[in-house]
Scaffold this motif. Structure first.
Motif, short mmCIF file in Angstrom:
data_model
loop_
_atom_site.label_atom_id
_atom_site.label_comp_id
_atom_site.label_asym_id
_atom_site.label_seq_id
_atom_site.Cartn_x
_atom_site.Cartn_y
_atom_site.Cartn_z
N GLY A 154 27.99 65.58 51.81
CA GLY A 154 28.17 66.21 50.51
C GLY A 154 29.22 67.30 50.49
N GLU A 155 29.97 67.47 51.60
CA GLU A 155 31.01 68.50 51.66
C GLU A 155 32.27 68.03 50.94
N GLN A 156 33.02 68.98 50.40
CA GLN A 156 34.27 68.64 49.74
C GLN A 156 35.40 68.55 50.77
N LEU A 157 36.22 67.51 50.61
CA LEU A 157 37.31 67.25 51.54
C LEU A 157 38.60 67.02 50.77
N GLY A 158 39.73 67.23 51.45
CA GLY A 158 41.03 66.99 50.84
C GLY A 158 41.54 68.20 50.09
N ASN A 159 42.70 68.03 49.48
CA ASN A 159 43.34 69.16 48.81
C ASN A 159 42.53 69.63 47.62
N PHE A 160 42.70 70.93 47.31
CA PHE A 160 41.73 71.61 46.45
C PHE A 160 42.41 72.68 45.60
N PRO A 161 41.97 72.81 44.34
CA PRO A 161 41.24 71.82 43.56
C PRO A 161 42.18 70.73 43.10
N GLN A 162 41.65 69.55 42.85
CA GLN A 162 42.49 68.40 42.55
C GLN A 162 42.46 68.05 41.07
N ALA A 163 43.66 67.91 40.48
CA ALA A 163 43.76 67.60 39.06
C ALA A 163 43.14 66.25 38.73
N PHE A 164 43.39 65.24 39.58
CA PHE A 164 42.84 63.91 39.37
C PHE A 164 41.34 63.97 39.09
N THR A 165 40.62 64.73 39.90
CA THR A 165 39.17 64.81 39.75
C THR A 165 38.80 65.43 38.42
N HIS A 166 39.46 66.52 38.07
CA HIS A 166 39.08 67.24 36.85
C HIS A 166 39.46 66.48 35.59
N LEU A 167 40.58 65.76 35.60
CA LEU A 167 40.93 64.98 34.41
C LEU A 167 39.94 63.83 34.24
N ALA A 168 39.47 63.24 35.35
CA ALA A 168 38.50 62.16 35.26
C ALA A 168 37.14 62.67 34.81
N LEU A 169 36.78 63.90 35.20
CA LEU A 169 35.54 64.50 34.71
C LEU A 169 35.58 64.61 33.19
N VAL A 170 36.71 65.08 32.66
CA VAL A 170 36.86 65.21 31.21
C VAL A 170 36.69 63.85 30.54
N ALA A 171 37.36 62.83 31.05
CA ALA A 171 37.28 61.49 30.46
C ALA A 171 35.86 60.95 30.51
#
Length: 611
Positions: free
Chosen positions: A577-594
C-alpha cells in the motif's frame, strides 16, 4: 530526521513556476529552481547525504508524547506542519507566493513561518543546500545573525529571518536554535535568484502575514471557478489545486510530476525524470480542467500545443514528439547522476528523458482531442499546422511504435496507439466541419474508418474475448480503459463488457490495476512495478459508465484510502500500500477527477430514474 521518509510523507507547495516537497518532519527534501526542470538546490530524496535539505521543526529529539500532523489550509496550497508535545503546541506554515503570469522570473521565495499556540517549544533550523544536483560547490556569506547568502554556480540562495532566529555557520551550511512561547511568531524566507541579483527587502512580520493571506486568497479565489458540486468535493478540489501547481504559468505547459528519479520499485532501475510536458498527460489534464470549469488553463495549453505544431522542431523528426521541456524545447538529453545513491538505494538516478525521441502515435489523438475540447483551433496558423499533421498521418499511421508506456523492448502495433490515431482523424473531421476549415475530409474519413476496421479485426482476441495490448499478443493493457471515453464504442457494448471482465480477472487486484503484465509482455527493463494509479481510476470510470455502480463506488472509495495524509498521490501503489514513483503525479489526479465526475453522473442518473 528520517534519512529517507516515505515518498508519500510529503506535501507540495509551489508558485506556478517551481515546486518544493516538504516532509511531515518539516524538511524541504526537494526543490528545483528557477523552473520545475532546473537543477535542484535540495534533493535529499535522491541522496540523504549529497542531495541537500532545509529543515524547520520542533527541537524535541526523543521526547515522548510528541505528535506531528500535516495538513493544507482548506482549499489552498498553504501547507501546515503541527508539532504537539506536553510542553507546547506549535506549527510551521510553508508556502510560496503564486506567480500567475506569463513572465518567467529567476526570483522565487519559499516562506516558512513558525508560531506557538500553547506553552513553549524549541525549534531547530538547518539549511544545507547542494547546488546542481549536488555536483557544484557553494560558498557561504553571512551578512548578519539573521541573514546569509549561499552562492552556487548559476544561482544564489538568500536566507532571511526575523527575531529571535540567529544563524550560526556550520562549515558552508547554517543552523539556528530558538524557542517560541505562546503567541510568538518567527519567519524564515528562502529566496533563490540569479547570481549577484539585488538583495530582497528586509523582512517584516506584517509583510509576511500579508503574503500568507495573499497566497491563501489566491487559491480560494481560483477555486471559485470550479463548477464541480459532486459527492467528492474535497478530493476533487485537492486534485485541481495539484494540477494547477504542476502547470508552468509562463507557457501554460503542465508537467507530469514535480520530481525526478523516484523509483517504481525500491532498489529497481525504473527511475525516470517526470518534470517535463508530455503531450498525452497534458492533453488529458486539459480535459479534466475543462470539465471542472477552468477554461483559462485549457486555452493556455492549447496555445502551447499550437506553437509546438507550428514550430515543427522535434528530436524524433515527427510533427510532434511525445514530450518537451516546459518552454517547448525538444531537447531532453538523458544522463545519470552516478554520485547519487538514489532513493533508498534505487539507482540509477536519471535526469532528462531519452524516451523523448520515441515514436508514440497515440499523442496525435490526445492532441486533437485537447484542441477540440478547448473550444477553438488556435487561429489560421494553428489550423494549418494541425491539418498538415493529419495529412501526414494519413501516410504514417499504420506502423509500429513504442506505445503509451514508453517501453524499451521494441516497437509493436499497439492497439491503444491505433485507437488514438482514430481519435485524431475523428476530431479533425469534427473541427473542420464545425469551423468550415479547408481539409481533405474524404481522405481523413477513409483513414479513420480503415483504422476502426483494423482495430476491430486485429486488436480483438477471440481467445480472450477482449481487445488486447498489440496485434501480436493476447496480453491485456489497461490503457484500453479509455476506449469508451474517446467514443470508439459504447460503454455498454458487449465487446467492451467482455474486455472489462477480462481486465478484471487479469489486471485488477482488490480494485488496484496493473498497466499490463511485464512477464507476459516484456518491456525491456528489469524488475517489477506496483499498480498504476491512473489505471485504477480509469477502471472506476469504466465501471461507472458501464452501469456497474456498486463495484465502481466501492473501488473508488478504496482508492481514496491510498492518498497520503494531505490527499496527494504518486504514480503507483506498492505491494504493502506504499506510494511509489514520482510525486505527486498529474496523471493520477486528472484520472481521479474523471472518475469522480463519471460516478456522480451515473449515480445521479440512477437516483433520478428511481424518483
Amino acid at each position: 530526521m528520517n534519512s529517507y521518509p516515505p515518498i508519500a510523507d510529503h506535501g507540495m507547495i509551489g508558485d506556478l513556476q517551481t515546486a518544493a516537497l516538504v516532509s511531515s518532519e518539516g524538511s524541504v527534501d526537494w526543490w528545483c529552481t528557477p523552473r520545475f526542470d532546473s537543477p535542484s538546490i535540495f534533493a535529499s530524496l535522491l541522496d540523504k547525504d549529497r542531495g541537500g535539505y532545509c529543515q524547520l521543526a520542533a527541537d524535541l529529539p526523543g521526547e515522548s508524547g510528541l505528535t506531528i500532523r500535516q495538513l493544507y489550509l482548506s482549499d489552498t496550497a498553504v501547507l501546515v506542519t503541527r508539532f504537539m508535545a506536553p510542553s507546547g503546541v506549535g506549527e510551521v506554515a510553508d508556502f510560496m507566493e503564486p506567480l500567475d503570469t506569463t513572465m518567467p522570473t529567476d526570483r522565487h521565495r519559499l516562506l516558512r513561518v513558525a508560531r506557538v499556540v500553547r506553552g513553549s517549544l524549541p525549534f531547530v533550523f538547518t539549511c544545507r543546500p547542494r547546488f546542481d544536483y549536488g555536483r557544484a560547490p557553494h560558498t557561504l556569506t553571512q551578512i548578519d545573525r539573521g541573514s546569509a547568502v549561499f552562492r552556487g554556480p548559476n544561482a544564489d540562495l538568500r536566507i532571511q529571518a526575523t527575531a529571535p532566529v540567529t544563524f550560526q555557520a556550520d562549515s558552508n551550511d547554517i543552523s539556528a536554535h530558538f524557542t517560541l512561547a505562546a503567541g510568538d511568531v518567527a519567519a524564515i524566507v528562502l529566496t533563490s535568484d540569479a547570481p549577484d541579483s539585488p538583495a530582497p527587502l528586509p523582512l517584516s512580520l506584517d509583510d509576511i502575514r500579508d503574503d500568507l493571506e495573499s497566497c491563501r486568497g489566491f487559491w480560494i479565489n481560483w477555486l471559485r471557478s470550479c463548477t464541480y458540486r459532486g459527492r467528492w468535493k474535497n478530493a476533487v478540489n485537492r486534485s485541481a489545486i495539484t494540477l494547477k501547481l504542476l502547470t508552468y504559468a509562463p507557457t501554460g505547459a503542465p508537467i507530469a510530476a514535480a520530481t525526478a528519479g523516484l523509483p517504481e520499485q525500491i532498489g529497481g532501475e525504473r527511475n525516470w525524470d517526470y518534470r517535463y510536458t508530455w503531450i498525452r498527460d497534458a492533453s488529458l489534464s486539459v480535459r479534466s480542467l475543462i470539465d471542472l470549469g477552468f477554461t483559462q488553463e485549457a486555452h493556455a495549453f492549447r496555445r502551447w500545443l499550437r506553437d509546438r505544431l507550428t514550430d515543427g522542431a522535434t528530436a524524433s523528426g515527427e510533427p510532434l514528439q511525445i514530450m518537451y521541456r516546459i518552454d517547448g524545447d525538444p531537447r531532453l538529453t538523458e544522463e545519470t547522476l552516478d554520485h547519487f545513491e538514489g532513493y533508498r538505494g534505487s539507482a540509477p538516478v536519471r535526469i532528462g528523458n531519452a524516451a523523448a525521441d520515441q515514436i508514440q502515435l497515440d499523442i496525435y489523438g490526445e492532441a486533437a482531442d485537447a484542441l477540440a475540447l478547448a473550444g477553438d483551433i488556435g487561429g489560421i496558423r494553428g489550423w494549418q499546422a494541425f491539418a498538415t499533421m493529419l495529412d501526414r498521418l494519413t501516410e504514417t499511421w499504420d506502423r509500429p511504435d513504442e506505445g503509451i508506456w514508453e517501453t524499451r523492448g521494441g516497437q509493436q502495433d499497439f492497439t491503444y496507439s491505433r485507437l488514438m490515431t482514430w481519435v485524431a482523424f475523428d476530431r479533425g473531421i469534427r473541427l473542420a466541419t464545425q469551423y468550415s476549415r479547408p481539409a481533405d475530409i474524404p481522405r481523413w474519413t477513409q483513414v479513420r474508418d480503415a483504422i476502426f476496421n483494423q482495430i476491430v479485426e486485429r486488436g480483438w482476441s477471440p481467445k480472450r474475448e477482449a481487445f488486447v495490448q498489440h496485434y501480436n499478443t493476447d496480453v491485456l493493457d489497461a490503457s484500453l480503459l479509455l476506449m469508451p471515453r474517446v467514443g470508439f464504442l459504447s460503454p455498454r457494448d458487449p465487446a467492451w463488457l467482455s474486455t472489462l471482465d477480462a481486465m478484471g480477472q487479469e489486471l485488477v487486484s482488490d480494485s488496484l490495476v496493473y498497466r499490463y503484465d511485464p512477464e507476459a509482455s516484456p518491456d525491456g527493463l528489469r524488475g517489477s512495478e506496483g499498480t498504476f494509479n491512473l489505471c485504477s481510476f480509469l477502471y472506476v470510470e469504466a465501471l461507472a459508465r458501464s452501469g456497474r455502480l456498486v463495484q465502481a463506488r466501492y473501488a473508488f472509495d478504496k482508492m481514496l484510502t491510498y492518498a497520503n495524509h494531505v490527499g496527494l498521490f504518486a504514480e503507483e501503489i506498492g505491494p504493502s500500500g506504499e506510494q511509489l514513483g514520482n510525486f505527486p503525479q498529474a496523471f493520477t489526479h486528472l484520472a481521479l477527477v474523471a472518475a469522480a465526475m463519471a460516478l456522480d453522473d451515473e449515480l445521479d442518473a440512477e437516483e433520478n430514474a428511481a424518483a
